[in-house]
Design an enzyme around this catalytic site. Structure first.
Site, PDB file in Angstrom:
ATOM      1  N   HIS A  31     -15.815 -89.460  11.381  1.00 13.40           N
ATOM      2  CA  HIS A  31     -15.652 -89.161  12.806  1.00 13.40           C
ATOM      3  C   HIS A  31     -15.095 -90.408  13.480  1.00 13.40           C
ATOM      4  O   HIS A  31     -14.835 -91.427  12.817  1.00 13.40           O
ATOM      5  CB  HIS A  31     -16.989 -88.728  13.416  1.00 13.40           C
ATOM      6  CG  HIS A  31     -18.127 -89.655  13.093  1.00 13.40           C
ATOM      7  ND1 HIS A  31     -18.191 -90.954  13.562  1.00 13.40           N
ATOM      8  CD2 HIS A  31     -19.228 -89.495  12.319  1.00 13.40           C
ATOM      9  CE1 HIS A  31     -19.288 -91.526  13.122  1.00 13.40           C
ATOM     10  NE2 HIS A  31     -19.946 -90.677  12.351  1.00 13.40           N
ATOM     11  N   HIS A  34     -16.554 -93.892  12.564  1.00  6.38           N
ATOM     12  CA  HIS A  34     -16.016 -94.496  11.335  1.00  6.38           C
ATOM     13  C   HIS A  34     -14.618 -95.047  11.586  1.00  6.38           C
ATOM     14  O   HIS A  34     -14.267 -96.128  11.128  1.00  6.38           O
ATOM     15  CB  HIS A  34     -15.911 -93.445  10.220  1.00  6.38           C
ATOM     16  CG  HIS A  34     -17.212 -92.878   9.757  1.00  6.38           C
ATOM     17  ND1 HIS A  34     -17.569 -91.567   9.988  1.00  6.38           N
ATOM     18  CD2 HIS A  34     -18.232 -93.426   9.049  1.00  6.38           C
ATOM     19  CE1 HIS A  34     -18.748 -91.333   9.448  1.00  6.38           C
ATOM     20  NE2 HIS A  34     -19.186 -92.438   8.875  1.00  6.38           N
ATOM     21  N   LYS A 147     -24.589 -98.819  14.893  1.00  7.07           N
ATOM     22  CA  LYS A 147     -25.338 -97.557  14.885  1.00  7.07           C
ATOM     23  C   LYS A 147     -26.508 -97.674  13.896  1.00  7.07           C
ATOM     24  O   LYS A 147     -27.607 -97.201  14.159  1.00  7.07           O
ATOM     25  CB  LYS A 147     -24.387 -96.425  14.481  1.00  7.07           C
ATOM     26  CG  LYS A 147     -25.026 -95.192  13.912  1.00  7.07           C
ATOM     27  CD  LYS A 147     -25.471 -94.282  15.019  1.00  7.07           C
ATOM     28  CE  LYS A 147     -25.855 -92.900  14.567  1.00  7.07           C
ATOM     29  NZ  LYS A 147     -26.584 -92.792  13.333  1.00  7.07           N
ATOM     30  N   GLN A 151     -29.634-101.677   9.033  1.00  4.11           N
ATOM     31  CA  GLN A 151     -28.781-101.799   7.842  1.00  4.11           C
ATOM     32  C   GLN A 151     -27.856-103.016   7.962  1.00  4.11           C
ATOM     33  O   GLN A 151     -27.709-103.798   7.024  1.00  4.11           O
ATOM     34  CB  GLN A 151     -27.950-100.519   7.705  1.00  4.11           C
ATOM     35  CG  GLN A 151     -26.772-100.602   6.752  1.00  4.11           C
ATOM     36  CD  GLN A 151     -26.120 -99.239   6.568  1.00  4.11           C
ATOM     37  OE1 GLN A 151     -26.696 -98.363   5.949  1.00  4.11           O
ATOM     38  NE2 GLN A 151     -24.936 -99.044   7.097  1.00  4.11           N
TER      39      GLN A 151
HETATM   40  P1  AMP Z   1     -22.112 -93.644   7.094  1.00  5.14           P
HETATM   41  O1  AMP Z   1     -20.940 -92.855   6.626  1.00  5.14           O
HETATM   42  O2  AMP Z   1     -23.033 -92.905   7.997  1.00  5.14           O
HETATM   43  O3  AMP Z   1     -22.804 -94.356   5.964  1.00  5.14           O
HETATM   44  O4  AMP Z   1     -21.509 -94.807   8.005  1.00  5.14           O
HETATM   45  C1  AMP Z   1     -20.549 -95.685   7.517  1.00  5.14           C
HETATM   46  C2  AMP Z   1     -20.404 -96.821   8.490  1.00  5.14           C
HETATM   47  O5  AMP Z   1     -19.992 -96.308   9.759  1.00  5.14           O
HETATM   48  C3  AMP Z   1     -21.721 -97.585   8.731  1.00  5.14           C
HETATM   49  O6  AMP Z   1     -21.446 -98.976   8.844  1.00  5.14           O
HETATM   50  C4  AMP Z   1     -22.191 -97.004  10.040  1.00  5.14           C
HETATM   51  O7  AMP Z   1     -23.019 -97.883  10.778  1.00  5.14           O
HETATM   52  C5  AMP Z   1     -20.874 -96.783  10.747  1.00  5.14           C
HETATM   53  N1  AMP Z   1     -21.036 -95.780  11.800  1.00  5.14           N
HETATM   54  C6  AMP Z   1     -21.516 -94.520  11.670  1.00  5.14           C
HETATM   55  N2  AMP Z   1     -21.577 -93.908  12.868  1.00  5.14           N
HETATM   56  C7  AMP Z   1     -21.129 -94.808  13.775  1.00  5.14           C
HETATM   57  C8  AMP Z   1     -20.963 -94.793  15.189  1.00  5.14           C
HETATM   58  N3  AMP Z   1     -21.285 -93.733  15.918  1.00  5.14           N
HETATM   59  N4  AMP Z   1     -20.475 -95.909  15.793  1.00  5.14           N
HETATM   60  C9  AMP Z   1     -20.157 -97.006  15.057  1.00  5.14           C
HETATM   61  N5  AMP Z   1     -20.304 -97.090  13.723  1.00  5.14           N
HETATM   62  C10 AMP Z   1     -20.778 -96.010  13.086  1.00  5.14           C
END
Ligand code: AMP
Length: 278
Positions: A31, A34, A147, A151
């Site tokens: 989204h 990312h 977010k 982590q």
């Molecule tokens: P994920 O696919 O959920 O593992 O996220 C991959 C990366 O995208 C991680 O570093 C998350 O913190 C970041 N991320 C996910 N959602 C958001 C968001 N709404 N705003 C900023 N970074 C995000």
């Protein structure tokens, strides 16, 4: 955009590069949040590699792993349009040739509260896959969203402890128009649940605005959770104010001026997390 799905093609890609490499690890169902990480990498580095891998070792509930949204064709299209140079689509065997096992780490206080408490093994699994990626990809910069603030802190700590030659770049939270933090899990909300989830942001911001430096934080956390629980479909797991260095709970803002509010809320069967500066 190059698609990499074997160790050999990853080595070849890495060898072929001149200049810096930025790495954005994701679990897909991409989204705009990312994509903001991808854009930051594109602006700071010469080459950008995004990985898409739903990492089993960081899920402690198999239902959550099974139901994790997978939208690969769309993800690849979004990355191509964004101008990403390469995407890594690793097989399980490429990352875990000896089976799905997590390493052990010393996270100290960073994993004591919040997700460390509620999701046993989650951060070990996350840090295991991230260090495996660092080892294979050898990025100069790696981009992580605020977010997942806990982590981000844990990845920074592991990089420091293990002297990984990579700079961790934090990226601001991307939100929907109503303030809901963008998340792949939002795709699993029904329309009614999505309406309820959209109220989380304003409720927390209103409560933060009313929080004074000497106010009792525990009472404030309880009130905030009650306000969230009054919305249909929402069931608060925690609302917690923690300091941003050790991620431990604070007594009041006077003693910890850089605190953040961390929330985990179930909306139907979907678990949403978010955090806010105070
Ligand atoms: P994920 O696919 O959920 O593992 O996220 C991959 C990366 O995208 C991680 O570093 C998350 O913190 C970041 N991320 C996910 N959602 C958001 C968001 N709404 N705003 C900023 N970074 C995000």
């Amino acid at each position: 955009m190059i698609e990499i799905d074997s160790l050999q093609s990853l080595y070849d890609f890495r060898q072929s590069l001149n200049g810096t490499l930025g790495f954005v690890p994701t679990m897909g169902a991409l989204h705009a949040g990312h994509l903001s990480l991808v854009e930051k990498s594109l602006s700071m580095t010469d080459h950008t590699l995004v990985s898409i891998y739903v990492n089993p070792t960081q899920f402690n509930q198999s239902e959550d792993l099974d139901k994790y949204p997978r939208t690969l064709d769309r993800d690849l299209e979004l990355l191509k349009v964004a101008g990403c140079h390469a995407v890594l689509l690793p097989s399980e065997n490429m990352l875990y040739p000896e089976g799905l096992k997590s390493r052990t780490f010393e996270f100290g206080t960073l994993a004591q509260e919040m997700e460390g408490n509620g999701r046993p093994g989650h951060f070990e699994g996350m840090a295991t896959v991230v260090t495996k990626f660092f080892d294979l990809v050898k990025p100069d910069f790696a981009f992580f969203g605020e977010k997942d603030y806990q982590q981000l802190c844990i990845v920074r700590e592991v990089v420091k402890q293990e002297n990984w030659p990579v700079e961790i770049v934090p990226c601001a939270i991307s939100r929907e128009d109503d303030g809901l933090a963008m998340s792949s899990r939002n795709l699993r909300l029904t329309n009614d649940q999505r309406d309820s989830a959209g109220k989380i942001n304003q409720i927390i911001l209103d409560h933060i605005a009313a929080l004074g430096p000497k106010d009792n934080i525990e009472a404030w956390e309880r009130e905030c959770a009650a306000a969230l629980n009054a919305i249909p479909h929402l069931d608060t797991e925690y609302v917690m104010v923690c300091d941003t260095k050790r991620l431990l709970r604070v007594q009041n803002l006077d003693s910890s001026p850089t605190a953040r509010v961390f929330v985990a809320v179930r909306c139907g069967k979907v678990r949403l997390i978010d955090n806010f500066p105070v």
